[in-house]
Scaffold this active site. Structure first.
Site, PDB file in Angstrom:
ATOM      1  CB  ALA A 287     -80.914  21.955 -21.252  1.00  0.00           C
TER       2      ALA A 287
ATOM      3  CE  LYS B 193     -71.364  27.247 -28.141  1.00  0.00           C
ATOM      4  NZ  LYS B 193     -72.769  26.907 -28.237  1.00  0.00           N
TER       5      LYS B 193
ATOM      6  CG  ASN C 134     -75.827  21.692 -30.332  1.00  0.00           C
ATOM      7  OD1 ASN C 134     -76.340  22.351 -31.227  1.00  0.00           O
ATOM      8  ND2 ASN C 134     -76.358  21.603 -29.114  1.00  0.00           N
TER       9      ASN C 134
ATOM     10  CG  HIS D 228     -76.307  30.888 -29.341  1.00  0.00           C
ATOM     11  ND1 HIS D 228     -75.191  30.690 -28.540  1.00  0.00           N
ATOM     12  CD2 HIS D 228     -76.979  29.722 -29.311  1.00  0.00           C
ATOM     13  CE1 HIS D 228     -75.200  29.466 -28.062  1.00  0.00           C
ATOM     14  NE2 HIS D 228     -76.287  28.850 -28.507  1.00  0.00           N
TER      15      HIS D 228
ATOM     16  CG  HIS E 188     -75.615  30.664 -23.800  1.00  0.00           C
ATOM     17  ND1 HIS E 188     -74.626  30.287 -22.928  1.00  0.00           N
ATOM     18  CD2 HIS E 188     -75.696  29.674 -24.721  1.00  0.00           C
ATOM     19  CE1 HIS E 188     -74.139  29.127 -23.318  1.00  0.00           C
ATOM     20  NE2 HIS E 188     -74.763  28.730 -24.395  1.00  0.00           N
TER      21      HIS E 188
ATOM     22  CG  HIS F  26     -79.338  25.336 -30.593  1.00  0.00           C
ATOM     23  ND1 HIS F  26     -78.223  24.523 -30.568  1.00  0.00           N
ATOM     24  CD2 HIS F  26     -79.142  26.266 -29.628  1.00  0.00           C
ATOM     25  CE1 HIS F  26     -77.395  24.944 -29.621  1.00  0.00           C
ATOM     26  NE2 HIS F  26     -77.923  26.010 -29.032  1.00  0.00           N
TER      27      HIS F  26
ATOM     28  CG  ASP G  56     -78.999  28.890 -26.312  1.00  0.00           C
ATOM     29  OD1 ASP G  56     -78.797  28.098 -27.244  1.00  0.00           O
ATOM     30  OD2 ASP G  56     -78.716  28.637 -25.130  1.00  0.00           O
TER      31      ASP G  56
ATOM     32  CG  HIS H  31     -72.004  25.925 -23.291  1.00  0.00           C
ATOM     33  ND1 HIS H  31     -73.349  25.848 -23.606  1.00  0.00           N
ATOM     34  CD2 HIS H  31     -71.933  25.708 -21.954  1.00  0.00           C
ATOM     35  CE1 HIS H  31     -74.053  25.615 -22.507  1.00  0.00           C
ATOM     36  NE2 HIS H  31     -73.214  25.503 -21.490  1.00  0.00           N
TER      37      HIS H  31
END
Ligand code: DOR
Ligand code: ZN
Length: 334
Positions: free
Chosen positions: A256, A95, A40, A12, A168, A14, A240, A134
């Site tokens: 976040a 996702k 995302n 996971h 997560h 980004h 994450d 999520h």
């Protein structure tokens, strides 16, 4: 003391796009053999073309490193079974973001109605495409994941052949859900194994530890530690790691996300060693994920050594978790 990890994976991650991608990709590419890349972006990754173009940009940003990006597709209600069949060879998961619950999740699903969305979930089950979720509602911040448990149960019961990854996880209830529902699996981050809400807001506010889902209680953390340290076969590492520019973190309206990619393996080795569980790290950072996702990434050995180092204040101007602190283990080679 040395530790060799075979083909470590971050399920996971980004990586963003543009300059941020160019800045941060190398840290994951150096320490990991591959990662599941989150979709995302703005706009989100919703087409086969976008998946393939993004994969190319990621590989370019990774230079010569042996690193496999497994790209996840952003869940859209409009997907048809035919589209999913065509997408299958190019994607590793889909996702699902509930609309508006986190960074760039606008355009996510407003109502996760198992009847209305059944053609998509049935097709994913048939094709063997895992569903990454999520799992948060828009309720009280500490209860969002617990409240989402009802959705996980419904999805799991209605689509027993669908592989569902609870992303997560942060609560003891989520850990329990894993044990009672055969087709539920989970990723666990580094930060949720190490911090609680106290570290975020208990003293002076630490924006670099602010993420979604927010870190929870000591009891919740203990439940996560039990399954991670014992490398329970239904959990795997997913950092994450979510980089944001300093200007978006050290401000009013802090974004976040915890940027942990460059320190993840070192900190995990330190944690597992301290708890006398170093021999389970291989399964937690690689073997479990390979089985859950049914993937065979190209081999890559990553060697760690028990040599102390100080985490820099920033990596390419992005502030990492544990900036300025000492870690006992260093990554020394591939
Ligand atoms: O803290 C988070 N940051 N949680 C998410 O779900 C998204 C991520 C991001 O993209 O920044
Ligand atoms: Zn994420």
């Amino acid at each position: 003391m040395r530790l060799t990890l075979q083909t470590p994976l971050d399920m996971h991650l980004h990586l963003r796009d543009g300059d941020m991608l160019k800045n941060v990709a190398k840290y994951s590419a150096r320490d990991f053999a591959g990662a599941l890349i989150m979709p995302n972006l703005t706009p989100p990754v919703t087409t086969i073309e976008a998946v393939n173009e993004y994969k190319k940009r990621i590989l370019e940003a990774c230079g010569d490193e042996n690193f496999t990006p497994y790209v996840s597709l952003f869940f859209k209600e409009s997907y048809t079974p035919r589209f999913l069949e065509q997408a299958k060879p190019f994607i590793s998961s889909i996702k699902l973001y509930p609309n508006g619950v986190t960074t760039n999740s606008e355009g996510g699903v407003t109502d996760i109605d198992t009847k209305r969305l059944s053609p998509i979930f049935e097709a994913m089950s048939e094709l063997g495409i895992p569903l990454c979720v999520h799992g948060e509602t828009d309720g009280f911040v500490m209860d969002r994941e617990r409240e989402f448990g009802a959705v996980y149960r419904k999805l799991s019961d209605t689509f027993p052949k669908l592989t569902i990854i609870m992303e997560h996880i942060t609560t003891k209830e989520s850990v329990e859900l894993l044990k009672t529902h055969e087709n539920l699996y989970a990723t666990i981050t580094l930060h949720h194994l190490l911090i609680t809400l106290d570290d975020v807001v208990g003293g002076l506010l630490n924006p670099h530890l602010f993420c979604k889902p927010i870190a929870k209680t000591y009891e919740d953390r203990a439940a996560l530690l039990t399954v991670a340290l014992n490398a329970h076969e239904k959990v795997m590492f997913g950092s994450d790691s979510a980089p944001h520019p300093v200007s978006k973190k050290e401000c009013c309206g802090c974004a976040a996300g915890v940027f942990s990619a460059p320190i993840a393996l070192s900190a995990l080795a330190g944690l597992f060693e301290k708890q006398g569980k170093l021999t389970n790290l291989q399964a937690f950072v690689s073997d479990n994920a390979r089985k859950i996702y049914n993937i065979t990434p190209p081999k890559k050995e990553v060697v760690l050594e028990k040599t102390e180092w100080t985490v820099p204040a920033a990596f390419d101007s992005v502030v990492p978790m544990f900036a300025g602190q000492k870690l006992a283990w260093s990554v020394v080679s591939q």
